[in-house]
Structure formats: C-alpha cells, structure tokens
Write a protein that holds these residues in place. Sequence first.
Motif, PDB file in Angstrom:
ATOM      1  N   ARG A  20      -1.469  -2.229  12.430  1.00 55.86           N
ATOM      2  CA  ARG A  20      -1.101  -3.646  12.585  1.00 55.86           C
ATOM      3  C   ARG A  20       0.020  -4.060  11.635  1.00 55.86           C
ATOM      4  O   ARG A  20       0.350  -5.247  11.537  1.00 55.86           O
ATOM      5  CB  ARG A  20      -2.329  -4.531  12.399  1.00 55.86           C
ATOM      6  N   GLY A  21       0.561  -3.093  10.902  1.00 56.39           N
ATOM      7  CA  GLY A  21       1.702  -3.366  10.041  1.00 56.39           C
ATOM      8  C   GLY A  21       1.344  -3.923   8.686  1.00 56.39           C
ATOM      9  O   GLY A  21       2.231  -4.400   7.957  1.00 56.39           O
ATOM     10  N   ASP A  22       0.074  -3.857   8.315  1.00 54.04           N
ATOM     11  CA  ASP A  22      -0.368  -4.378   7.014  1.00 54.04           C
ATOM     12  C   ASP A  22      -0.269  -3.241   5.989  1.00 54.04           C
ATOM     13  O   ASP A  22      -1.278  -2.669   5.572  1.00 54.04           O
ATOM     14  CB  ASP A  22      -1.792  -4.907   7.117  1.00 54.04           C
ATOM     15  N   TYR A  23       0.945  -2.933   5.581  1.00 50.93           N
ATOM     16  CA  TYR A  23       1.158  -1.779   4.715  1.00 50.93           C
ATOM     17  C   TYR A  23       0.655  -2.012   3.294  1.00 50.93           C
ATOM     18  O   TYR A  23       0.293  -1.070   2.583  1.00 50.93           O
ATOM     19  CB  TYR A  23       2.639  -1.398   4.712  1.00 50.93           C
ATOM     20  N   ALA A  24       0.594  -3.262   2.867  1.00 51.33           N
ATOM     21  CA  ALA A  24       0.040  -3.555   1.539  1.00 51.33           C
ATOM     22  C   ALA A  24      -1.442  -3.164   1.495  1.00 51.33           C
ATOM     23  O   ALA A  24      -1.925  -2.578   0.520  1.00 51.33           O
ATOM     24  CB  ALA A  24       0.223  -5.036   1.199  1.00 51.33           C
ATOM     25  N   GLU A  25      -2.176  -3.523   2.558  1.00 47.68           N
ATOM     26  CA  GLU A  25      -3.586  -3.159   2.618  1.00 47.68           C
ATOM     27  C   GLU A  25      -3.754  -1.635   2.709  1.00 47.68           C
ATOM     28  O   GLU A  25      -4.643  -1.053   2.073  1.00 47.68           O
ATOM     29  CB  GLU A  25      -4.256  -3.831   3.824  1.00 47.68           C
ATOM     30  N   ALA A  26      -2.882  -0.995   3.487  1.00 43.98           N
ATOM     31  CA  ALA A  26      -2.940   0.466   3.606  1.00 43.98           C
ATOM     32  C   ALA A  26      -2.702   1.124   2.251  1.00 43.98           C
ATOM     33  O   ALA A  26      -3.393   2.088   1.878  1.00 43.98           O
ATOM     34  CB  ALA A  26      -1.914   0.952   4.628  1.00 43.98           C
ATOM     35  N   ASP A  27      -1.742   0.614   1.494  1.00 42.17           N
ATOM     36  CA  ASP A  27      -1.463   1.166   0.167  1.00 42.17           C
ATOM     37  C   ASP A  27      -2.615   0.905  -0.793  1.00 42.17           C
ATOM     38  O   ASP A  27      -2.935   1.750  -1.646  1.00 42.17           O
ATOM     39  CB  ASP A  27      -0.174   0.564  -0.396  1.00 42.17           C
ATOM     40  N   ARG A  28      -3.247  -0.268  -0.646  1.00 44.38           N
ATOM     41  CA  ARG A  28      -4.383  -0.573  -1.521  1.00 44.38           C
ATOM     42  C   ARG A  28      -5.521   0.422  -1.294  1.00 44.38           C
ATOM     43  O   ARG A  28      -6.137   0.912  -2.257  1.00 44.38           O
ATOM     44  CB  ARG A  28      -4.876  -2.003  -1.249  1.00 44.38           C
ATOM     45  N   ILE A  29      -5.782   0.743  -0.046  1.00 40.97           N
ATOM     46  CA  ILE A  29      -6.861   1.695   0.267  1.00 40.97           C
ATOM     47  C   ILE A  29      -6.498   3.085  -0.241  1.00 40.97           C
ATOM     48  O   ILE A  29      -7.331   3.796  -0.798  1.00 40.97           O
ATOM     49  CB  ILE A  29      -7.136   1.712   1.783  1.00 40.97           C
ATOM     50  N   ARG A  30      -5.224   3.450  -0.070  1.00 44.35           N
ATOM     51  CA  ARG A  30      -4.788   4.755  -0.582  1.00 44.35           C
ATOM     52  C   ARG A  30      -4.992   4.827  -2.095  1.00 44.35           C
ATOM     53  O   ARG A  30      -5.491   5.836  -2.621  1.00 44.35           O
ATOM     54  CB  ARG A  30      -3.319   5.004  -0.246  1.00 44.35           C
ATOM     55  N   ASP A  31      -4.603   3.767  -2.814  1.00 44.49           N
ATOM     56  CA  ASP A  31      -4.770   3.752  -4.271  1.00 44.49           C
ATOM     57  C   ASP A  31      -6.249   3.795  -4.653  1.00 44.49           C
ATOM     58  O   ASP A  31      -6.635   4.458  -5.624  1.00 44.49           O
ATOM     59  CB  ASP A  31      -4.113   2.502  -4.860  1.00 44.49           C
ATOM     60  N   GLN A  32      -7.082   3.080  -3.904  1.00 49.33           N
ATOM     61  CA  GLN A  32      -8.514   3.077  -4.175  1.00 49.33           C
ATOM     62  C   GLN A  32      -9.092   4.490  -4.036  1.00 49.33           C
ATOM     63  O   GLN A  32      -9.877   4.945  -4.879  1.00 49.33           O
ATOM     64  CB  GLN A  32      -9.218   2.121  -3.201  1.00 49.33           C
ATOM     65  N   LEU A  33      -8.678   5.190  -2.997  1.00 46.29           N
ATOM     66  CA  LEU A  33      -9.160   6.565  -2.793  1.00 46.29           C
ATOM     67  C   LEU A  33      -8.601   7.511  -3.851  1.00 46.29           C
ATOM     68  O   LEU A  33      -9.290   8.425  -4.315  1.00 46.29           O
ATOM     69  CB  LEU A  33      -8.785   7.040  -1.389  1.00 46.29           C
ATOM     70  N   ALA A  34      -7.343   7.291  -4.246  1.00 51.55           N
ATOM     71  CA  ALA A  34      -6.733   8.147  -5.266  1.00 51.55           C
ATOM     72  C   ALA A  34      -7.489   8.052  -6.583  1.00 51.55           C
ATOM     73  O   ALA A  34      -7.639   9.051  -7.300  1.00 51.55           O
ATOM     74  CB  ALA A  34      -5.264   7.776  -5.462  1.00 51.55           C
ATOM     75  N   GLN A  35      -7.978   6.850  -6.901  1.00 48.22           N
ATOM     76  CA  GLN A  35      -8.753   6.672  -8.131  1.00 48.22           C
ATOM     77  C   GLN A  35     -10.055   7.463  -8.086  1.00 48.22           C
ATOM     78  O   GLN A  35     -10.621   7.793  -9.123  1.00 48.22           O
ATOM     79  CB  GLN A  35      -9.044   5.190  -8.347  1.00 48.22           C
TER      80      GLN A  35
END
Length: 457
Positions: free
Chosen positions: A426-441
């Motif tokens: 849906r183009g919500d790349y900020a949310e996608a990046d937030r989830i990626r960062d959450q998983l990276a942690q």
Amino acid sequence: MIRVHDTLSREKVEVIPREPGKLSIYVCGPTVYEVPHVGHGRAAVVFDVIRRYVEWSGVDVTFVSNVTDVEDKIIARAAKEGTSESEVAQRYEAAYWDVMDRLDVGRPDHLPRATEYIEPMIELIGDLVREGHAYVVEGQGVYFDVESYDPYGELSHRKLADLLGTAGGRVEVDERKRSPVDFALWKAAKEGEPAWDSPWGKGRPGWHIECSAMSLRLLGDGFDLHGGGDDLVFPHHENERAQAEGAGHAFARYWIHNGMVMVGSEKMAKSLGNFTTLADALDAHGPRAIRLAVLQTHYRKQMELGEKELTDAASAIRGLDNLARRARVAGIDPSGAQLDDAAVGSFRAHMDDDFGTPGAAAVIFDTARWANAAIDRDDRGEAATLLATVIELAGALGLELADGDGEEGDEEIDALVAQREEARARGDYAEADRIRDQLAQRGITLEDTPTGTIWHR
C-alpha cells in the motif's frame, strides 16, 4: 572407484576392499586425560565424513575407533588430581563423546578401550617374543627389537640408520635395551600405577601395542584402512605395523592421515596449551560451521580453524539455510524430486579422488546458486530438483539444511513479515521500515526476493 593417497606407498591408489562391498576401517581415537580441542574435532569430522560418504556410496562399513584409557598422561593427571586413573579416563571420555555427539560425529561400530583388551595385548607380545622380535629386560619390561624387523621405517619413510643417529635426542636411552630405538611393549609395574598380571610379571601395556591388538581382534588380519593424524605416522603407526607383522599378521592394506590444525606456525596441542576447546567452538559457532570449515580444506593439508574460518563457514551455512527457507516460503517441495545427474557425478568424482571435500563442497554451493536462480525465474521443477540435490549431497557429508519451519517464534515473525509486505503493497514504506527495524533488533534479517520476503536469524 575410490582412490586414496596411501601413506605407505606415497601414491594415490585404488581402494580394493578385502571383501567386495565391505570396508573395514580402524582410526586411532583419543587418549582421555583432557577435554578435546578443535584439532580433535577436525580429525573426528574427517573420518566421520569418509565413513558417511563410503556408506552413502553403498558400501557396508565396519568402523572401529579406540579409547586409550591407560597411559602415562592419564597416570600423571590422576596423580595431580589425587584421584584414580579410571576416574580420570571415564570423566574425560564422557567429555569427549559429549562434544562429538554435539558435532554429529557417529559413534564407532566398535569402541574398544585399552583396559578391556589386556589379554589380546599379552598374547601379541608373547607371539613377538617367540618370533624373536621382542626381548625381556628384567625389572623393566618387554621391548620390541627394531633391528630384527627389516621393513621398519617404511611407513614413515625413515631409514633405521638415521633413527639410530638421532635416538638420543628423541627418547631417553636405557643402556639395558639392545638398541636405543627399541620401544616398550610391556612396562613393569611401578608403585601406585595400574598393573595387570603377565608372563613377564605385573605391569601394563605400552601405548603402541594397544592399537595393534585391538584392530586385529576386531577387524582381523589384512583389514582395509587405517587412519589417524599425521603426527601418528611415526612412531605410533610405524610401531603398530611392526608389531602386527612381526607377529605374523597381515596388517592394514591402506594408510591415510589427516593434517594438523595449526595456530600460526605451531600445531594445536594439549601439551603446548595453545588450543581452543571444541566445546567453546561449538558454543560460539555451532556444529555445522565446524563441519563445513573442515570440509573446505583437504584432509591431508594443515589448516587453521580459528575465528575467521568458523565465522566464514557459519555465513556459508546461513546461505544454504536461506535457500531452504526461501523454497519453503515459495511452496517448492524437494521431496521426491529427481536429483541433478551432472551435480551428483561431479560430487562423486571429487569424493572418489582421495575424498576431495573442498571440490565436493563447491559442487553443493554451485548447485545452491543454480537453485536460487531457478526460484528467481519461477522454474519450480528445476528448483525442486536442484534443492533436492543440495540436500542429498550435503547430507552425504553430514550437513543438514534448516528451512526454519517450526522454529520457536516463527509464527509471530511470519505474521510481522506479512504485515510488512502489506505495508509495502500500500506504499506505507515508513511502516515497512519500522517492522524491518523491529525484527533486526531481534536478530532477524529480511531478504526481499522476486518470490517474496524470506527471513533468517
């Protein structure tokens, strides 16, 4: 047709088993007075891989490896700790098998302990005395008469004259021996040391007689393959051969030896104190990384097995796991798929040529790369064939792939990955990046591919 570099002939020779379709192997095992280090791990993996591959090729293998549970170092350790030799041996044998089990090294078909084979050792020594290859020194024990055995030195490619010239620098010279190179078959009892009755008085066996007696008793005359570290060629294996043949037995038909694990310019050794324990290496890198690192160097070569080598191997293992996980996510099922004949043929060619594991491992990783490419272009049939081939060939060397299915926390992570996919759609790349960062942690790495996102720890 398997060919090996035979230490005795110094040539690459075809292995022709004593019995068609069967292979008998004896490998010198540990002297149990200290915890094992990564050098012991390398040796164990080398011969575990050889055994696995030969069995995978359809040959029935009888694998024997001993435990030396009576020896000078064990006696010294017991005296230092104020305990018994049997307690020391039992404790460190348990420690040895604990880490070998973690390393997925198969248990031998027969595991003889020296103290269980005293009678066969006494019989073999008696045969040597009768044949004129051994003599008694009263109050000292029984010695092998090296000069009575003409082939002495052939296995290690040393001349007896040279050995005589350097004997004083290698061993303590006993004036009562006929020659300074003669070695002990039976050692007279000393106060406080373990001892058994014998025709020559109470005492204990010398180290070298143990393996001659145990291998012949369990595998019979003319067994196929004798292995061990190349530090054992002389004097241990040279003496083993002399003892067996001197007593009238055909001994090993082929000899193979693995190179040492080095720390800089020195061999990793308990006596030098420059070792990393195998348990520590397993804790830090896992068993598959250690196995792969061993496979990536030919068994006859020296190698380092330090932080860099193990870290690199662990990274390569993650690559194989990522392939398996990616295929699972894409719904590609390798079970029942045909194998890639070219890859299997190349793998066999490397392994049949003196167990060339570096080339065999390269075939596995090349095939994995082709499998990833097949997934990229959505060629599901080809991907299944190639993945099945990777799984089969890696398994022949004792490596299993982990596709992440069923790991703890997988469902939650899968859900977060799906949420990220929806956010991207849906183009919500900020949310996608937030989830990626959450998983990276949480130590989760995401990899976006043409067939979807895969993750790994």
